[in-house]
Design an enzyme around this catalytic site. Structure first.
Site, PDB file in Angstrom:
ATOM      1  CE  LYS A  80     -10.828  -1.356   0.659  1.00 53.29           C
ATOM      2  NZ  LYS A  80     -10.731  -2.454   1.601  1.00 53.29           N
ATOM      3  CE  LYS A  96      -4.216  -1.707   2.224  1.00 50.60           C
ATOM      4  NZ  LYS A  96      -5.150  -1.506   3.341  1.00 50.60           N
ATOM      5  CE  LYS A 153      -5.941  -8.273  -1.320  1.00 51.49           C
ATOM      6  NZ  LYS A 153      -5.843  -7.985   0.085  1.00 51.49           N
TER       7      LYS A 153
HETATM    8  P1  TYM Z   1     -10.609  -5.966   4.925  1.00 51.42           P
HETATM    9  O1  TYM Z   1     -11.623  -4.930   5.264  1.00 51.42           O
HETATM   10  O2  TYM Z   1      -9.628  -5.676   3.854  1.00 51.42           O
HETATM   11  O3  TYM Z   1     -11.317  -7.304   4.505  1.00 51.42           O
HETATM   12  C1  TYM Z   1     -12.325  -7.887   5.326  1.00 51.42           C
HETATM   13  C2  TYM Z   1     -12.223  -9.411   5.311  1.00 51.42           C
HETATM   14  O4  TYM Z   1     -12.372  -9.917   3.981  1.00 51.42           O
HETATM   15  C3  TYM Z   1     -11.288 -10.779   3.670  1.00 51.42           C
HETATM   16  N1  TYM Z   1     -10.993 -10.663   2.238  1.00 51.42           N
HETATM   17  C4  TYM Z   1     -10.973 -11.687   1.375  1.00 51.42           C
HETATM   18  N2  TYM Z   1     -11.181 -13.013   1.543  1.00 51.42           N
HETATM   19  C5  TYM Z   1     -11.099 -13.800   0.459  1.00 51.42           C
HETATM   20  N3  TYM Z   1     -10.813 -13.335  -0.784  1.00 51.42           N
HETATM   21  C6  TYM Z   1     -10.586 -12.022  -1.003  1.00 51.42           C
HETATM   22  N4  TYM Z   1     -10.326 -11.586  -2.232  1.00 51.42           N
HETATM   23  C7  TYM Z   1     -10.664 -11.132   0.108  1.00 51.42           C
HETATM   24  N5  TYM Z   1     -10.495  -9.792   0.250  1.00 51.42           N
HETATM   25  C8  TYM Z   1     -10.712  -9.532   1.558  1.00 51.42           C
HETATM   26  C9  TYM Z   1     -10.141 -10.262   4.532  1.00 51.42           C
HETATM   27  O5  TYM Z   1      -9.157 -11.249   4.715  1.00 51.42           O
HETATM   28  C10 TYM Z   1     -10.862  -9.914   5.813  1.00 51.42           C
HETATM   29  O6  TYM Z   1     -11.054 -11.050   6.610  1.00 51.42           O
HETATM   30  N6  TYM Z   1      -7.256  -5.624   8.560  1.00 51.42           N
HETATM   31  C11 TYM Z   1      -8.563  -6.146   8.235  1.00 51.42           C
HETATM   32  C12 TYM Z   1      -9.664  -5.630   9.125  1.00 51.42           C
HETATM   33  C13 TYM Z   1      -9.428  -5.815  10.586  1.00 51.42           C
HETATM   34  C14 TYM Z   1      -9.532  -7.039  11.304  1.00 51.42           C
HETATM   35  C15 TYM Z   1      -9.260  -6.690  12.661  1.00 51.42           C
HETATM   36  C16 TYM Z   1      -9.780  -8.352  10.940  1.00 51.42           C
HETATM   37  C17 TYM Z   1      -9.155  -4.838  11.478  1.00 51.42           C
HETATM   38  N7  TYM Z   1      -9.058  -5.369  12.737  1.00 51.42           N
HETATM   39  C18 TYM Z   1      -9.284  -7.682  13.649  1.00 51.42           C
HETATM   40  C19 TYM Z   1      -9.783  -9.329  11.931  1.00 51.42           C
HETATM   41  C20 TYM Z   1      -9.525  -8.992  13.282  1.00 51.42           C
HETATM   42  C21 TYM Z   1      -8.895  -5.733   6.825  1.00 51.42           C
HETATM   43  O7  TYM Z   1      -8.422  -4.732   6.313  1.00 51.42           O
HETATM   44  O8  TYM Z   1      -9.841  -6.439   6.234  1.00 51.42           O
END
Ligand code: TYM
Length: 332
Positions: A198, A112, A195
Site C-alpha cells: 500500500k 520504514k 512487493k
Molecule cells: P500487513 O498488514 O502488512 O500484511 C498482512 C499480511 O499480508 C501479507 N502480505 C503479502 N503477502 C504476499 N505478497 C505481498 N505483496 C504481501 N503484502 C503483505 C503479510 O505478510 C501479512 O501476512 N506485522 C503484520 C501484522 C501482524 C501480524 C501479527 C501477523 C501483527 N501481529 C501476528 C501475524 C501474526 C503486518 O504488518 O502485516
C-alpha cells in the site's frame, strides 16, 4: 486442535491482492484444522500517523473483508487487537527482554524509519515487532500463516519465546511460520521486482480488494511485462509475466505449467485478459459481501465484541503466568 494466529493492519481503505493471496486465502484454508485467532491489529497501525475517524472505519472494513473472504466468525475468533488489553501488556514485558540492537536489525523498521526520517519515526515503530510477538505468544500459537515479508518478525518472536522460557521456565509455545513459497510474495504490477504494498510510490501497480472491477481490470491490462513475447515463468528474466502467472494460478487453482501450455504462442494481451477475469470474478463477490456487512455495523461490532471476550480469556491466562514468572506482585 493446534492453534493458529495471524493479523493484518487496518491501515488502508482496502486490503490488497498481496494480503489476499499471501495471507487471507491461507487463513480461510486453515480455519477448519486449527483453533484460529484472526486479529485486526489496530494498535500496530498507530505506529505511523493515522486519521482517527478513518482508522475506526478501516478497522471495521478490514474485519468485514476477513468475513467476506470466507473467515467464519462462528469457527474462528475474529477480533480487534485493542479490545484485548493483554496485547500491549505482554508487549511491555517482552520489550524488557528485547535487545536494542536486535530490534534495530529488523529490516522493516530500517526501511520504514528511513522513509520517514529518523526524527519522524516513532518509538512505537521501533517496538512494533515486539507487539507482534506478544500477539502470537499470548495464544500459545503453534502456526503463524504470513507472507514472506513477516519472516524476520517471526524469527524474533521465536527468539523471544525461547529466551523467556530459558530465563523464567517453560511459558510460551515456540511458533512455526507458515509461509507458502509459491504465493508468499506478490509483486507490484508496475514494478514487478518490488512487493505489492500500500505504500508504493504509485497506485497503478496495486490491486485493491474493494476497487471497482473496471479499475482492477485496467490496472492488470497495463501491467509491466517485457519485450520478449513468450509466456513462461522465469522470476529473474521475466518478473512481470511470472507475477501474472502466479496470481492467475493462485486464484484459479490451475498449475503454472498448465497455464504456460494453455497460453503457448499467444500474446501478453490474452494472458492479461485471463488474469483480469479471474481476479475480478474472485474479488467482486468479496466486495459485494463486504459492503453488505458494513451496512449493519452494529451486528459486526457485536461479533467482534463476542470474539474479543473469547480471546481475552485465553490471553489473560498466559499473561497471568508471565506476570507471576517475572515477579510482579499479584493484586489481591
Ligand atoms: P500487513 O498488514 O502488512 O500484511 C498482512 C499480511 O499480508 C501479507 N502480505 C503479502 N503477502 C504476499 N505478497 C505481498 N505483496 C504481501 N503484502 C503483505 C503479510 O505478510 C501479512 O501476512 N506485522 C503484520 C501484522 C501482524 C501480524 C501479527 C501477523 C501483527 N501481529 C501476528 C501475524 C501474526 C503486518 O504488518 O502485516
Amino acid at each position: 486442535k493446534p492453534i493458529i494466529f495471524s493479523g493484518m493492519q487496518p491501515s488502508s481503505s482496502s486490503l490488497h491482492l498481496g494480503n489476499y493471496i499471501g495471507a487471507l486465502t491461507q487463513w480461510v484454508a486453515l480455519q477448519d484444522e486449527f483453533d484460529a485467532y484472526y486479529c485486526v491489529v489496530d494498535l500496530h497501525a498507530l505506529t505511523v500517523p493515522q486519521d482517527p475517524a478513518e482508522l475506526r472505519e478501516r478497522t471495521r472494513t478490514t474485519a468485514a473483508q476477513y468475513i467476506a473472504a470466507g473467515i467464519d466468525p462462528a469457527k474462528s475468533t475474529l477480533f480487534v487487537q485493542s479490545h484485548v488489553a493483554a496485547h500491549p501488556e505482554l508487549a511491555w514485558i517482552l520489550n524488557t527482554i528485547t535487545g536494542f540492537g536486535e530490534a534495530g536489525r529488523m529490516t522493516q523498521f530500517k526501511d520504514k524509519s528511513q522513509k520517514q526520517g529518523a526524527d519522524q519515526a516513532s518509538v512505537g515503530l521501533f517496538t512494533y515487532p515486539v507487539l507482534m510477538a506478544s500477539d502470537i505468544l499470548l495464544y500459545q500459537t503453534n502456526v503463524v500463516p504470513v507472507g514472506e515479508d513477516q519472516r524476520q518478525h517471526l524469527e524474533l518472536t521465536r527468539d523471544l519465546a525461547g529466551r523467556f522460557n530459558h530465563r523464567f521456565g517453560e511459558t510460551f509455545t515456540v511458533p512455526e511460520p507458515y509461509i507458502l513459497k509459491a504465493t508468499a510474495k506478490i509483486y507490484d504490477l508496475q514494478n514487478p521486482t518490488a512487493k505489492m504494498s500500500k505504500s508504493a510510490d504509485t497506485d497503478a501497480g496495486l490491486i485493491r480488494v474493494l476497487d471497482e472491477p473496471k479499475v482492477t481490470a485496467k490496472k492488470i491490462m497495463r501491467a509491466v511485462t517485457d519485450t520478449d513475447n513468450a509466456i513462461r515463468f522465469d522470476r529473474d528474466e521475466k518478473p512481470g509475466v511470472s507475477n501474472l502467472l502466479t496470481i492467475f494460478s493462485a486464484l484459479s487453482g490451475t498449475p503454472i505449467e498448465t497455464l504456460e501450455s494453455d497460453y503457448a504462442g499467444r500474446g501478453y494481451g490474452d494472458l492479461k485478459k485471463g488474469v483480469a477475469e479471474v481476479v475480478t470474478s474472485t474479488l467482486e463477490p468479496i466486495r459485494a459481501r463486504t459492503n453488505e456487512l458494513l451496512a449493519d455495523p452494529a451486528e459486526l461490532d457485536r461479533l467482534l465484541a463476542a470474539a474479543a471476550d473469547r480471546a481475552a480469556e485465553h490471553a489473560n491466562t498466559t499473561l497471568r503466568t508471565v506476570y507471576d514468572r517475572v515477579g510482579l506482585l499479584p493484586r489481591r
